[in-house]
Scaffold this motif. Structure first.
Motif, PDB file in Angstrom:
ATOM      1  N   UNK A 198       0.798  -1.232   0.000  1.00 38.59           N
ATOM      2  CA  UNK A 198       0.000   0.000   0.000  1.00 38.59           C
ATOM      3  C   UNK A 198       0.825   1.274   0.000  1.00 38.59           C
ATOM      4  N   UNK A 199       1.935   1.284   0.746  1.00 42.89           N
ATOM      5  CA  UNK A 199       2.758   2.487   0.802  1.00 42.89           C
ATOM      6  C   UNK A 199       3.543   2.726  -0.463  1.00 42.89           C
ATOM      7  N   UNK A 200       3.928   1.662  -1.163  1.00 41.58           N
ATOM      8  CA  UNK A 200       4.737   1.803  -2.373  1.00 41.58           C
ATOM      9  C   UNK A 200       3.902   2.098  -3.605  1.00 41.58           C
ATOM     10  N   UNK A 201       2.668   1.631  -3.635  1.00 42.41           N
ATOM     11  CA  UNK A 201       1.836   1.777  -4.830  1.00 42.41           C
ATOM     12  C   UNK A 201       0.903   2.984  -4.774  1.00 42.41           C
ATOM     13  N   UNK A 202       1.004   3.787  -3.742  1.00 44.29           N
ATOM     14  CA  UNK A 202       0.208   5.009  -3.698  1.00 44.29           C
ATOM     15  C   UNK A 202      -1.116   4.878  -2.981  1.00 44.29           C
ATOM     16  N   UNK A 203      -1.446   3.688  -2.479  1.00 44.50           N
ATOM     17  CA  UNK A 203      -2.726   3.516  -1.775  1.00 44.50           C
ATOM     18  C   UNK A 203      -2.709   4.304  -0.458  1.00 44.50           C
ATOM     19  N   UNK A 204      -1.643   4.160   0.312  1.00 39.09           N
ATOM     20  CA  UNK A 204      -1.538   4.899   1.571  1.00 39.09           C
ATOM     21  C   UNK A 204      -1.424   6.398   1.318  1.00 39.09           C
ATOM     22  N   UNK A 205      -0.693   6.783   0.250  1.00 46.48           N
ATOM     23  CA  UNK A 205      -0.555   8.204  -0.061  1.00 46.48           C
ATOM     24  C   UNK A 205      -1.891   8.813  -0.455  1.00 46.48           C
ATOM     25  N   UNK A 206      -2.710   8.044  -1.204  1.00 44.32           N
ATOM     26  CA  UNK A 206      -4.038   8.537  -1.546  1.00 44.32           C
ATOM     27  C   UNK A 206      -4.906   8.718  -0.319  1.00 44.32           C
ATOM     28  N   UNK A 207      -4.815   7.757   0.585  1.00 44.70           N
ATOM     29  CA  UNK A 207      -5.554   7.863   1.837  1.00 44.70           C
ATOM     30  C   UNK A 207      -5.049   9.035   2.659  1.00 44.70           C
ATOM     31  N   UNK A 208      -3.722   9.196   2.715  1.00 42.08           N
ATOM     32  CA  UNK A 208      -3.144  10.290   3.490  1.00 42.08           C
ATOM     33  C   UNK A 208      -3.512  11.653   2.942  1.00 42.08           C
ATOM     34  N   UNK A 209      -3.486  11.794   1.613  1.00 40.73           N
ATOM     35  CA  UNK A 209      -3.863  13.071   1.007  1.00 40.73           C
ATOM     36  C   UNK A 209      -5.314  13.409   1.307  1.00 40.73           C
ATOM     37  N   UNK A 210      -6.183  12.406   1.249  1.00 44.29           N
ATOM     38  CA  UNK A 210      -7.599  12.638   1.532  1.00 44.29           C
ATOM     39  C   UNK A 210      -7.805  13.104   2.973  1.00 44.29           C
ATOM     40  N   UNK A 219      -6.336   3.045  -9.011  1.00 46.91           N
ATOM     41  CA  UNK A 219      -5.185   3.394  -9.847  1.00 46.91           C
ATOM     42  C   UNK A 219      -4.217   2.217  -9.963  1.00 46.91           C
ATOM     43  N   UNK A 220      -4.063   1.451  -8.871  1.00 48.23           N
ATOM     44  CA  UNK A 220      -3.188   0.271  -8.920  1.00 48.23           C
ATOM     45  C   UNK A 220      -3.727  -0.743  -9.925  1.00 48.23           C
ATOM     46  N   UNK A 221      -5.035  -1.008  -9.863  1.00 50.30           N
ATOM     47  CA  UNK A 221      -5.647  -1.968 -10.791  1.00 50.30           C
ATOM     48  C   UNK A 221      -5.493  -1.481 -12.226  1.00 50.30           C
ATOM     49  N   UNK A 222      -5.689  -0.171 -12.435  1.00 53.44           N
ATOM     50  CA  UNK A 222      -5.517   0.377 -13.783  1.00 53.44           C
ATOM     51  C   UNK A 222      -4.081   0.203 -14.252  1.00 53.44           C
ATOM     52  N   UNK A 223      -3.121   0.380 -13.342  1.00 54.03           N
ATOM     53  CA  UNK A 223      -1.710   0.243 -13.715  1.00 54.03           C
ATOM     54  C   UNK A 223      -1.375  -1.188 -14.108  1.00 54.03           C
ATOM     55  N   UNK A 224      -1.982  -2.158 -13.421  1.00 53.05           N
ATOM     56  CA  UNK A 224      -1.691  -3.561 -13.744  1.00 53.05           C
ATOM     57  C   UNK A 224      -2.243  -3.939 -15.113  1.00 53.05           C
ATOM     58  N   UNK A 225      -3.170  -3.144 -15.648  1.00 51.59           N
ATOM     59  CA  UNK A 225      -3.741  -3.429 -16.964  1.00 51.59           C
ATOM     60  C   UNK A 225      -2.914  -2.828 -18.087  1.00 51.59           C
ATOM     61  N   UNK A 278       6.210  -0.729  -9.251  1.00 52.51           N
ATOM     62  CA  UNK A 278       6.563  -0.019  -8.021  1.00 52.51           C
ATOM     63  C   UNK A 278       7.048   1.392  -8.332  1.00 52.51           C
ATOM     64  N   UNK A 279       7.814   1.546  -9.414  1.00 51.18           N
ATOM     65  CA  UNK A 279       8.271   2.883  -9.795  1.00 51.18           C
ATOM     66  C   UNK A 279       7.089   3.782 -10.152  1.00 51.18           C
ATOM     67  N   UNK A 280       6.098   3.205 -10.838  1.00 56.73           N
ATOM     68  CA  UNK A 280       4.894   3.984 -11.147  1.00 56.73           C
ATOM     69  C   UNK A 280       4.159   4.370  -9.868  1.00 56.73           C
ATOM     70  N   UNK A 281       4.090   3.410  -8.926  1.00 47.90           N
ATOM     71  CA  UNK A 281       3.461   3.715  -7.650  1.00 47.90           C
ATOM     72  C   UNK A 281       4.221   4.758  -6.860  1.00 47.90           C
ATOM     73  N   UNK A 282       5.550   4.686  -6.907  1.00 50.44           N
ATOM     74  CA  UNK A 282       6.367   5.684  -6.204  1.00 50.44           C
ATOM     75  C   UNK A 282       6.153   7.074  -6.795  1.00 50.44           C
TER      76      UNK A 282
END
Length: 332
Positions: free
Chosen positions: A90-102, A131-137, A149-153
């Motif tokens: 979560x922290x590397x892929x932007x999930x935690x950052x999205x939660x933190x920004x909100x 966004x993570x699911x979209x990136x995996x596609x 991970x670089x995209x998530x970072x």
């Protein structure tokens, strides 16, 4: 999820270690109370001051740390299994950052209730999961763990920059946001759990529902469909579960990174590739890792404290480098 007899020893050992770490969290921490005085309180005696410090400061911190570690550990295991990427976290892929920004935006707008903060954090985490699911596609990205991970970072960096911009708007909110984004479970009242426990319980129910289908998906989506499962529905439930878990953890302790990477990494080393066993082991290992990091944060800079987010980063970064430098990713 049924636990086999052969799997009981590592699970029992993890639970026993969690008990020891929880006791250590009560013995060392906030307040001028020595381990001997804390032990006296646990034995039913001790002074009123020691009892107050233990029950009003250290016990809530320990319980919140256990819940946060549980949530982040399970969320990391689910993300890694869904994306088939051992670096997904979560922290590397932007999930935690999205939660933190909100949450930072909610604080700036004047949110004060724990329920509102938790809801906002979960919505931010849900956006990060999408966004993570979209990136995996994306062709060539989802199949490359390092590039993902670089995209998530990159996404995390962008969201953290936006969070920093919010702190320029209101000095009062900036002080609160600055303290919160460093990651900490210090001084958090047990009342905060009232807003997060329903979400965590709902997430645990959904995890029980998807554990077996998720194990079938490890054989491939066609095999899972042949066994009567629906991959799209499974991914939706996992996404919702991760959003609830990460949002709750972020509301409780701020955006902590690497916990969701380290916990499944250790659990898989002990349990093997079976996601059901991994999830069982993540349940005690997550609290162990987070409470141990919190104890270190209290002792390493005593009588002050180092931010918990710094300690988790110091622990998780070498493990991330070790996985990348291994040359081959562990199979999921």
């Amino acid at each position: 999820m049924v636990v086999s007899r052969a799997f009981l020893p590592p699970l029992a050992s993890a639970v026993f270690l969690l008990l020891l770490v929880a006791i250590g969290s009560l013995l060392y921490g906030a307040g001028p109370v020595s381990p001997a005085e804390a032990l006296a309180v646990l034995a039913g005696g001790g002074t009123d001051e020691a009892r107050f410090v233990l029950m009003e400061l250290r016990l809530p911190r320990t319980i919140i740390g256990m819940v946060t570690g549980l949530a982040l550990g399970l969320a990391g295991a689910l993300l890694q299994s869904m994306t088939r990427n051992p670096l997904a976290e979560p922290g590397l892929l932007g999930v935690s950052a999205g939660s933190g920004f909100a949450v930072a935006l909610a604080i700036l707008l004047g949110a004060t209730t724990a329920t509102l903060t938790t809801l906002v954090a979960q919505l931010g985490a849900l956006a990060g999961c999408a966004l993570v699911i979209a990136a995996t596609r994306v062709q060539g990205l989802g199949n490359d763990p390092v590039r993902l991970v670089l995209a998530g970072a990159t996404l995390s960096g962008l969201l953290m920059a936006l969070t920093s911009m919010l702190m320029l708007v209101d000095q009062r909110a900036a002080d609160e946001i600055r303290f919160w984004i460093t990651g900490s479970i210090a001084g958090k009242p047990l009342d905060m759990l009232g807003a997060t426990l329903p979400s965590i319980i709902l997430a645990l129910v959904m995890i029980v529902m998807v554990a077996r289908p998720l194990a079938a998906m490890a054989l491939g989506e066609k095999a899972a469909v042949g066994l009567g499962h629906h991959p799209g529905r499974i991914r939706l439930l996992i996404t919702l579960s991760v959003a609830l878990l990460v949002g709750s953890a972020t509301a409780l302790a701020g955006p902590l990174i690497f916990v969701g990477l380290v916990v499944p990494f250790i659990a898989r080393a002990l349990a093997g590739p079976d996601i059901r066993r991994t999830l069982w082991l993540c349940a005690p290992i997550g609290p162990i890792i987070l409470l141990a990091a919190d104890i270190v944060s209290r002792l390493i800079a005593a009588p002050a404290e180092m931010p918990l987010g710094v300690v988790t980063a110091l622990v998780g970064a070498p493990i991330l480098l070790a996985i990348v430098r291994a040359g081959r990713m562990p199979s999921l």
